[in-house]
Scaffold this active site. Structure first.
Site, PDB file in Angstrom:
ATOM      1  N   ASP A  17       0.804  -1.228   0.000  1.00 55.13           N
ATOM      2  CA  ASP A  17       0.000   0.000   0.000  1.00 55.13           C
ATOM      3  C   ASP A  17       0.835   1.275   0.000  1.00 55.13           C
ATOM      4  O   ASP A  17       0.426   2.302   0.545  1.00 55.13           O
ATOM      5  CB  ASP A  17      -0.981   0.008   1.199  1.00 55.13           C
ATOM      6  CG  ASP A  17      -1.876  -1.205   1.193  1.00 55.13           C
ATOM      7  OD1 ASP A  17      -2.177  -1.707   0.100  1.00 55.13           O
ATOM      8  OD2 ASP A  17      -2.269  -1.656   2.282  1.00 55.13           O
ATOM      9  N   LYS A  20       1.693   2.110  -5.094  1.00 58.30           N
ATOM     10  CA  LYS A  20       2.268   1.571  -6.340  1.00 58.30           C
ATOM     11  C   LYS A  20       1.363   1.851  -7.543  1.00 58.30           C
ATOM     12  O   LYS A  20       1.843   2.211  -8.614  1.00 58.30           O
ATOM     13  CB  LYS A  20       2.498   0.048  -6.198  1.00 58.30           C
ATOM     14  CG  LYS A  20       3.505  -0.308  -5.106  1.00 58.30           C
ATOM     15  CD  LYS A  20       3.622  -1.800  -4.905  1.00 58.30           C
ATOM     16  CE  LYS A  20       2.405  -2.438  -4.271  1.00 58.30           C
ATOM     17  NZ  LYS A  20       2.131  -2.052  -2.878  1.00 58.30           N
ATOM     18  N   GLY A  44      -4.460  -4.342  -3.917  1.00 64.20           N
ATOM     19  CA  GLY A  44      -5.457  -3.301  -4.171  1.00 64.20           C
ATOM     20  C   GLY A  44      -4.690  -2.062  -4.552  1.00 64.20           C
ATOM     21  O   GLY A  44      -4.094  -1.426  -3.699  1.00 64.20           O
ATOM     22  N   HIS A  45      -4.636  -1.757  -5.837  1.00 68.28           N
ATOM     23  CA  HIS A  45      -3.823  -0.641  -6.330  1.00 68.28           C
ATOM     24  C   HIS A  45      -4.748   0.491  -6.777  1.00 68.28           C
ATOM     25  O   HIS A  45      -5.544   0.329  -7.698  1.00 68.28           O
ATOM     26  CB  HIS A  45      -2.920  -1.107  -7.478  1.00 68.28           C
ATOM     27  CG  HIS A  45      -1.886  -2.101  -7.043  1.00 68.28           C
ATOM     28  ND1 HIS A  45      -0.967  -2.658  -7.887  1.00 68.28           N
ATOM     29  CD2 HIS A  45      -1.607  -2.608  -5.809  1.00 68.28           C
ATOM     30  CE1 HIS A  45      -0.179  -3.481  -7.198  1.00 68.28           C
ATOM     31  NE2 HIS A  45      -0.561  -3.469  -5.930  1.00 68.28           N
ATOM     32  N   GLN A 234       2.092  -6.038  -3.150  1.00 69.19           N
ATOM     33  CA  GLN A 234       2.496  -6.146  -1.739  1.00 69.19           C
ATOM     34  C   GLN A 234       3.783  -5.334  -1.517  1.00 69.19           C
ATOM     35  O   GLN A 234       3.979  -4.348  -2.203  1.00 69.19           O
ATOM     36  CB  GLN A 234       2.677  -7.615  -1.305  1.00 69.19           C
ATOM     37  CG  GLN A 234       1.381  -8.416  -1.243  1.00 69.19           C
ATOM     38  CD  GLN A 234       0.860  -8.877  -2.576  1.00 69.19           C
ATOM     39  OE1 GLN A 234       1.560  -9.514  -3.346  1.00 69.19           O
ATOM     40  NE2 GLN A 234      -0.375  -8.567  -2.897  1.00 69.19           N
TER      41      GLN A 234
END
Ligand code: GDP
Ligand code: IMO
Ligand code: MG
Length: 455
Positions: A17, A20, A44-45, A234
């Site tokens: 988080d 990215k 979750g980007h 990650q």
């Protein structure tokens, strides 16, 4: 032919988080291909532009740019149901014909089956208070099937229907029998069957995209002179080998994962962008030395929801670190993009950052969320740990409660500006000196355009 063309890499240097999605989206115009090399829908980007927020899980963050190709690489674990949902969501913004041009899938990527999600939940439950706090997306069980040589691969989708369905059914059944033998009747047989139908439909949907032989396809792109960016998911401290084991994910999140996940030789790696937040966050269980509020914060974040988190009246300058942590979470909007969980918040951990730079061979640093630390009277960086009465700036093999982080204090700042003489510039200079690396890009907000480039 272009033998010297190299692939650049962007990896998270903390516990995920770091931003990215935003940075990859911002860098994409300089590249032709964006390739995810590991992980799956646990990621979750978040991307923001034109006042619109998008969260990507499986699809690389170059997807909003025309004429760029996004590869889901061999090292990934792909849940066809999640993939279809994500594509359907994107169709509101990008026509299907265009999405088919922008997405390619490596035949060697592994599939997450519905039973993997059930196993993920059952494993967590069995661990009780030692649970990892996974995203329950089936990541660990899917990678476990891979290393035990039982995985269903994307290439299996292309086989005749009977061979494919038999393979999936066999694996699913083996897992269910094992769960029954362990007396873990933790699924609804009817719901699971329903999900299996959905899975087969979604696997058929995946066939509408180009499925390629990953390493050959990438080799061709590089030889043709195409610019490739590998997008990490990650973060370094969640790496299966080099993270805070066992509180990690099940893949190589670090730069080495680019080689094993995409089939890229080490001498073909070019720039390595290492992305870190101006502070630290972590979601799920596991050691976090600089966490504001320590154990109290860890327990709070494991049990409370976003609503309860807003109840205590807390200021970013609160003398109570636990309350200060709550205020930082709210200011930084530190709530999981995949699971909505509260992210634990704390100060920047320099020994951990230096360790991450070493493991990844970082060439350029990128700092995100510098704006969130504005308004703090004092900002801290942990530059040492005190262990057994002595100081060290090395990450210990096992992080325990027996050592404590030592802090260097900096005066806070009101605004993030590139000027050279502000308190913020002091903060940057200290990190650059300590890591020996330039901070080439600074992100100052969630939007694509909120950025300073210093290269
Ligand atoms: P990722 O998993 O590394 O892509 O990061 P996430 O998307 O899970 O979390 C990063 C969050 O911070 C998202 O909500 C982003 O929109 C937001 N974000 C990214 N960069 C910045 C920044 O520089 N400042 C602020 N305020 N928010 C940012
Ligand atoms: P992005 O790409 C933050 C964490 C989980 C848990 C551990 C194992 O958005 O940075 P898993 O479901 O992978 O088996 O969970 O890893 N985790 C993440 N934390 N960002 C992520 O991805 C994460 N993906 C997994 O919270 O602690
Ligand atoms: Mg994320």
């Amino acid at each position: 032919m272009n033998e010297k063309n190299k692939i650049d890499v962007l990896v998270g240097l903390q516990w995920g988080d770091e931003g990215k999605g935003k940075i990859v989206d911002m860098l994409t115009p300089k590249y032709d291909v964006v390739a995810r090399f590991q992980g799956g829908p646990n990621a979750g980007h978040t991307l923001e532009f034109n006042n619109q927020k998008h969260v990507l899980h499986l699809i690389p963050s170059g997807i909003f740019h025309p004429d760029k190709v996004n590869l889901l690489g061999n090292g990934m674990v792909i849940d066809p149901i999640a993939f279809q949902k994500e594509v359907e969501g994107l169709r509101k913004y990008i026509p299907m014909e265009e999405l088919k041009k922008r997405i390619v899938i490596a035949s060697g990527a592994k599939l997450i089956l519905p039973v993997h999600r059930i196993l993920d939940g059952a494993n967590e439950e069995a661990k009780g208070d030692k649970k990892i706090g996974t995203t329950k997306k089936g990541i660990g069980p899917a990678y476990t099937d891979h290393v035990s040589r039982n995985a269903v691969l994307v290439q299996d989708i292309l086989k005749d229907t009977r061979t494919f369905t038999n393979k999936v059914n066999d694996i699913q059944e083996q897992h269910c029998i094992a769960l029954v033998l362990q007396n873990k009747k933790c699924w609804d047989a009817h719901a699971l069957l329903q999900e299996l139908f959905e899975f087969f439909d979604a696997a058929r949907f995946m066939q509408r995209f180009e499925i390629v032989n990953g390493p050959y396809w990438l080799d061709k792109q590089l030889r043709e002179g195409k610019k490739v960016l590998a997008e990490g998911a990650q973060g370094t401290l969640l790496d299966i080998n080099f993270g805070s084991y066992p509180f990690v994910t099940s893949s190589n999140t670090t730069c080495g994962g680019v080689c094993t996940g995409l089939g890229i030789a080490p001498n073909r790696i070019g720039k390595v962008y290492g992305l870190f937040k101006a502070y630290c966050t972590r979601v799920g269980s596991g050691p976090f030395p600089t966490e504001l509020g320590g154990k109290q914060s860890e327990e709070w974040c494991a049990t409370e929801t976003v609503k309860e988190d807003a109840t205590p009246c807390a200021s970013i300058n609160d003398p109570d670190p636990f309350l200060q942590g709550i205020a930082l979470r709210r200011k930084g909007y530190e709530f999981g993009a995949t699971t909505g969980r509260l992210r634990r918040c704390g100060w920047l951990d320099l020994p951990a950052l230096k360790y991450a730079c070493m493991i990844n061979g970082v060439t350029n640093l990128i700092m995100s969320k510098a704006d969130i630390l504005s308004g703090f009277e004092t900002v801290k960086i942990c530059n040492n740990y005190l262990i057994d009465g002595g100081f060290t700036d090395e990450m210990p093999m096992e992080i325990s409660e027996l050592f404590s982080p030592q802090y260097k204090k900096f005066p806070g700042w009101d605004m993030v500006t590139p000027a050279k003489t502000t308190p913020f510039a002091e903060y940057l200079k200290f990190i650059e000196n300590e890591t020996g690396l330039p901070i080439s890009i600074i992100s100052t907000g969630p939007d694509r355009n909120q950025i300073f480039i210093r290269e």
